[in-house]
Scaffold this motif. Structure first.
Motif, mmCIF file in Angstrom:
data_model
loop_
_atom_site.group_PDB
_atom_site.id
_atom_site.type_symbol
_atom_site.label_atom_id
_atom_site.label_comp_id
_atom_site.label_asym_id
_atom_site.label_seq_id
_atom_site.Cartn_x
_atom_site.Cartn_y
_atom_site.Cartn_z
ATOM 1 N N ALA A 1 0.857 -1.189 0.000
ATOM 2 C CA ALA A 1 0.000 0.000 0.000
ATOM 3 C C ALA A 1 0.894 1.241 0.000
ATOM 4 O O ALA A 1 2.069 1.165 0.354
ATOM 5 N N PRO A 2 0.379 2.406 -0.380
ATOM 6 C CA PRO A 2 1.202 3.617 -0.342
ATOM 7 C C PRO A 2 1.715 3.910 1.071
ATOM 8 O O PRO A 2 0.960 3.831 2.037
ATOM 9 N N SER A 3 3.005 4.218 1.184
ATOM 10 C CA SER A 3 3.589 4.545 2.491
ATOM 11 C C SER A 3 3.096 5.908 2.957
ATOM 12 O O SER A 3 3.027 6.849 2.177
ATOM 13 N N GLN A 4 2.779 5.985 4.232
ATOM 14 C CA GLN A 4 2.349 7.240 4.852
ATOM 15 C C GLN A 4 3.247 7.627 6.025
ATOM 16 O O GLN A 4 3.229 8.761 6.463
ATOM 17 N N HIS A 5 3.982 6.659 6.568
ATOM 18 C CA HIS A 5 4.785 6.882 7.768
ATOM 19 C C HIS A 5 6.211 6.407 7.554
ATOM 20 O O HIS A 5 6.432 5.359 6.965
ATOM 21 N N ALA A 6 7.159 7.171 8.083
ATOM 22 C CA ALA A 6 8.562 6.762 8.105
ATOM 23 C C ALA A 6 8.799 6.175 9.497
ATOM 24 O O ALA A 6 8.798 6.897 10.488
ATOM 25 N N ASP A 7 8.949 4.871 9.561
ATOM 26 C CA ASP A 7 9.053 4.135 10.821
ATOM 27 C C ASP A 7 10.507 3.795 11.122
ATOM 28 O O ASP A 7 11.223 3.313 10.241
ATOM 29 N N HIS A 8 10.955 4.053 12.348
ATOM 30 C CA HIS A 8 12.299 3.637 12.747
ATOM 31 C C HIS A 8 12.296 2.111 12.879
ATOM 32 O O HIS A 8 11.439 1.542 13.553
ATOM 33 N N HIS A 9 13.262 1.467 12.218
ATOM 34 C CA HIS A 9 13.317 -0.001 12.218
ATOM 35 C C HIS A 9 14.718 -0.468 11.866
ATOM 36 O O HIS A 9 15.325 0.110 10.973
ATOM 37 N N PRO B 1 -2.166 1.453 8.433
ATOM 38 C CA PRO B 1 -2.517 0.279 9.235
ATOM 39 C C PRO B 1 -1.299 -0.524 9.703
ATOM 40 O O PRO B 1 -1.254 -0.975 10.856
ATOM 41 N N CYS B 2 -0.301 -0.695 8.850
ATOM 42 C CA CYS B 2 0.892 -1.444 9.261
ATOM 43 C C CYS B 2 1.663 -0.679 10.335
ATOM 44 O O CYS B 2 2.153 -1.272 11.302
ATOM 45 N N HIS B 3 1.758 0.661 10.206
ATOM 46 C CA HIS B 3 2.450 1.453 11.211
ATOM 47 C C HIS B 3 1.731 1.353 12.560
ATOM 48 O O HIS B 3 2.369 1.170 13.597
ATOM 49 N N SER B 4 0.422 1.440 12.559
ATOM 50 C CA SER B 4 -0.339 1.332 13.803
ATOM 51 C C SER B 4 -0.129 -0.027 14.448
ATOM 52 O O SER B 4 0.101 -0.131 15.656
ATOM 53 N N SER B 5 -0.198 -1.077 13.653
ATOM 54 C CA SER B 5 -0.018 -2.423 14.178
ATOM 55 C C SER B 5 1.389 -2.633 14.724
ATOM 56 O O SER B 5 1.580 -3.197 15.810
ATOM 57 N N GLU B 6 2.393 -2.179 13.992
ATOM 58 C CA GLU B 6 3.784 -2.329 14.435
ATOM 59 C C GLU B 6 4.037 -1.544 15.718
ATOM 60 O O GLU B 6 4.719 -2.026 16.623
ATOM 61 N N THR B 7 3.499 -0.337 15.817
ATOM 62 C CA THR B 7 3.684 0.472 17.015
ATOM 63 C C THR B 7 3.017 -0.207 18.211
ATOM 64 O O THR B 7 3.598 -0.290 19.288
ATOM 65 N N ALA B 8 1.813 -0.710 18.015
ATOM 66 C CA ALA B 8 1.103 -1.373 19.108
ATOM 67 C C ALA B 8 1.834 -2.624 19.574
ATOM 68 O O ALA B 8 1.850 -2.936 20.764
ATOM 69 N N ARG B 9 2.479 -3.333 18.651
ATOM 70 C CA ARG B 9 3.158 -4.581 19.016
ATOM 71 C C ARG B 9 4.560 -4.378 19.574
ATOM 72 O O ARG B 9 5.017 -5.181 20.383
ATOM 73 N N HIS B 10 5.263 -3.336 19.150
ATOM 74 C CA HIS B 10 6.681 -3.243 19.478
ATOM 75 C C HIS B 10 7.096 -2.097 20.385
ATOM 76 O O HIS B 10 8.224 -2.101 20.868
ATOM 77 N N GLN B 11 6.262 -1.108 20.604
ATOM 78 C CA GLN B 11 6.641 -0.020 21.502
ATOM 79 C C GLN B 11 6.338 -0.433 22.936
ATOM 80 O O GLN B 11 5.385 -1.173 23.173
ATOM 81 N N PRO B 12 7.113 0.043 23.905
ATOM 82 C CA PRO B 12 6.850 -0.309 25.306
ATOM 83 C C PRO B 12 5.421 0.050 25.686
ATOM 84 O O PRO B 12 5.008 1.202 25.565
ATOM 85 N N GLY B 13 4.650 -0.919 26.082
ATOM 86 C CA GLY B 13 3.271 -0.678 26.486
ATOM 87 C C GLY B 13 2.299 -0.555 25.330
ATOM 88 O O GLY B 13 1.124 -0.349 25.529
ATOM 89 N N GLY B 14 2.772 -0.689 24.099
ATOM 90 C CA GLY B 14 1.883 -0.549 22.944
ATOM 91 C C GLY B 14 1.188 0.794 22.961
ATOM 92 O O GLY B 14 1.773 1.804 23.305
ATOM 93 N N TRP B 15 -0.093 0.822 22.622
ATOM 94 C CA TRP B 15 -0.818 2.086 22.566
ATOM 95 C C TRP B 15 -1.045 2.669 23.950
ATOM 96 O O TRP B 15 -1.381 3.820 24.094
ATOM 97 N N ALA B 16 -0.860 1.877 25.003
ATOM 98 C CA ALA B 16 -1.054 2.386 26.351
ATOM 99 C C ALA B 16 0.196 3.073 26.887
ATOM 100 O O ALA B 16 0.194 3.564 28.005
ATOM 101 N N ALA B 17 1.253 3.136 26.094
ATOM 102 C CA ALA B 17 2.506 3.743 26.571
ATOM 103 C C ALA B 17 2.278 5.219 26.888
ATOM 104 O O ALA B 17 1.620 5.927 26.160
ATOM 105 N N GLU B 18 2.851 5.648 27.984
ATOM 106 C CA GLU B 18 2.727 7.052 28.372
ATOM 107 C C GLU B 18 3.635 7.929 27.515
ATOM 108 O O GLU B 18 3.327 9.071 27.261
ATOM 109 N N GLN B 19 4.769 7.401 27.100
ATOM 110 C CA GLN B 19 5.677 8.168 26.247
ATOM 111 C C GLN B 19 6.182 7.254 25.158
ATOM 112 O O GLN B 19 6.756 6.223 25.441
ATOM 113 N N LEU B 20 5.957 7.653 23.911
ATOM 114 C CA LEU B 20 6.434 6.846 22.795
ATOM 115 C C LEU B 20 7.720 7.380 22.259
ATOM 116 O O LEU B 20 7.991 8.469 22.118
#
Length: 129
Positions: free
Chosen positions: A76-84, A110-129
């Motif tokens: 799909a067209p890229s919308q986000h530059a994700d650190h990886h 959608p892929c950026h949202s899913s990756e962030t939720a799976r790999h950032q500390p605390g997922g979407w509940a993280a206080e600081q991303l």
């Protein structure tokens, strides 16, 4: 259409009922603690150096990890530059230039949202991303 039962805000000690997730007050407090995107390191240098170069290099989503059969890129067209594969936080802690485009990949929303939720500390509940 069935209505969803209200639940108590998941913030410890908060008695407010919500339709899901944090109450309005706790959400506002969490956002204030999180800081602006510029305060978190995503200022003009990030946009003009990292994001622009990653999206120019990867105009189509390169994610092969999220809900894709046979390891094929999403495409799909890229919308986000994700650190990886390391996060911005890890790169900075290691003394590396987190705005160097070689540390990024282009992802669709959608892929950026899913990756962030799976790999950032605390997922979407993280206080600081």
């Amino acid at each position: 259409m069935a209505r969803r039962a209200m639940s108590i805000c998941p913030t410890p000690g908060c008695p407010e009922y919500t339709n899901g997730g944090r109450c309005t007050g706790c959400q506002a407090e969490a956002e204030a603690r999180r800081g602006t995107s510029t305060q978190r390191g995503y200022g003009s240098r990030h946009r003009n150096t990292f994001r622009a170069a990653v999206l120019a290099r990867d105009p189509w989503c390169v994610c092969t990890e999220t809900n894709h059969d046979h390891g094929e890129p999403c495409g799909a067209p890229s919308q986000h530059a994700d650190h990886h594969p390391r996060s911005r936080r890890e790169l900075v802690a290691d003394g590396e230039d987190a705005d160097d485009p070689r540390h990024g990949r282009g992802l669709c929303g959608p892929c950026h949202s899913s990756e962030t939720a799976r790999h950032q500390p605390g997922g979407w509940a993280a206080e600081q991303l």
